[in-house]
Design an enzyme around this catalytic site. Structure first.
Site, PDB file in Angstrom:
ATOM      1  N   SER A 187      43.164 -47.414  78.529  1.00  0.00           N
ATOM      2  CA  SER A 187      41.670 -47.384  78.519  1.00  0.00           C
ATOM      3  C   SER A 187      41.532 -48.771  78.375  1.00  0.00           C
ATOM      4  CB  SER A 187      40.708 -46.203  77.915  1.00  0.00           C
ATOM      5  OG  SER A 187      41.441 -45.183  79.383  1.00  0.00           O
ATOM      6  N   HIS A 233      37.021 -48.530  74.525  1.00  0.00           N
ATOM      7  CA  HIS A 233      36.811 -48.795  75.962  1.00  0.00           C
ATOM      8  C   HIS A 233      35.661 -50.112  75.635  1.00  0.00           C
ATOM      9  CE1 HIS A 233      36.857 -44.840  78.629  1.00  0.00           C
ATOM     10  NE2 HIS A 233      38.238 -45.030  78.043  1.00  0.00           N
TER      11      HIS A 233
END
Length: 290
Positions: A187, A233
């Site tokens: 991610s 993230h």
């Protein structure tokens, strides 16, 4: 009585008599050696010469745009992630609980273990996934984002942006995530591609609104659902955005005069981001070890 001149033969196949010829160079050619042209027909050598004389189309980053782009690097990254997942599933004897495998335990990002010298975790964690759904979501996003990013940046710079985004996500998680947390997944790198695509749209003078909305929605999900690494993230998003801006905008800001100097500046920008990320990783690792 004058003898009849010999019948013309193909310049590439002397054993073939032909009444055809290249409308560009005039050489006699058989049908196999001719290609249709806007006016008449050209021999294969003239076609190759014409192709060589055409300047290559380049992307916003200066990479040569292929006529039939095939995102080989994106496919390779997907294959690598799937292969690592398959290994963890086989070791764990479970598709869903693959995090019980030896490889997963050796590579997932656990801050204190990184601080005690297991630095492979900052890279290896970016190729691990918690179960098939986690893998499928990330690989779908990588496929969608990676194809266009690879085409615009070129393969080498695309790999560099992907890796620096992965490390940026690991650096943020290492520095800011809870001490006993376990972070894994592509991610961070994928959020870096979100940022890269936003910068690309700005460079091409296209609206980035849809990409910004997509980023906002995904960050909202990161905040709302438990067990998702928000810091990973955000770290990947920041480093991917900055690195791509270094490729696409910094050379213009510094008024690079040639394509080669622009490429050099772009690589130096990526290198600078990578150095900062590595410094954060080392500093955070040392801090976590105390």
């Amino acid at each position: 009585m004058n003898p009849q001149p010999p019948a013309p033969t193909c310049y590439r196949h002397p054993d073939r008599v032909t009444g055809l010829g290249c409308t560009r160079c005039g050489r006699p050619s058989c049908p196999e050696c001719l290609r249709p042209a806007v006016v008449g027909q050209h021999c294969v050598d003239c076609v190759q010469q014409a192709d060589a004389d055409v300047r290559p189309v380049r992307t916003a980053a200066g990479a040569v745009a292929p006529t039939r782009p095939t995102p080989f690097v994106t496919y390779a990254l997907i294959a690598l992630n799937v292969a690592v997942y398959a290994i963890t599933a086989a070791q764990a004897g479970s598709i869903a609980d693959n995090d019980r495998s030896r490889l997963f335990r050796d590579w997932d990002l656990v801050p204190p273990l990184v601080g005690h010298g297991e630095w492979i975790r900052v890279l290896g964690a970016g190729f691990l996934h918690f179960g098939p759904l986690h893998l499928a979501i990330n690989m779908f996003a990588l496929y969608i984002l990676g194809r266009d990013t690879e085409m615009v940046l070129g393969r080498a710079r695309y790999v560099a942006v992907y890796l620096v985004s992965l490390l940026g996500g690991s650096a943020a998680a290492l520095a800011l995530a809870p001490a006993l947390s376990s972070t894994a997944g592509a991610s961070g790198a994928i959020y870096g591609l979100f940022g890269a695509m936003t910068v690309i749209l700005l460079r091409l003078r296209q609206s980035p609104v849809q990409m910004l909305v997509l980023i906002a929605v995904n960050l909202l999900i990161s905040v709302s659902l438990p067990g998702i690494s928000l810091w990973g993230h955000l770290g990947g998003l920041a480093t991917g955005t900055i690195a791509t801006a270094g490729i696409l905008f910094v050379p213009e800001w510094l008024r690079a005069k040639t394509r080669e100097s622009a490429r050099t500046i772009g690589w130096l920008a990526i290198g600078a981001v990578a150095v900062v990320v590595l410094v954060i990783i080392v500093a955070a690792g040392v801090q976590r070890a105390l």
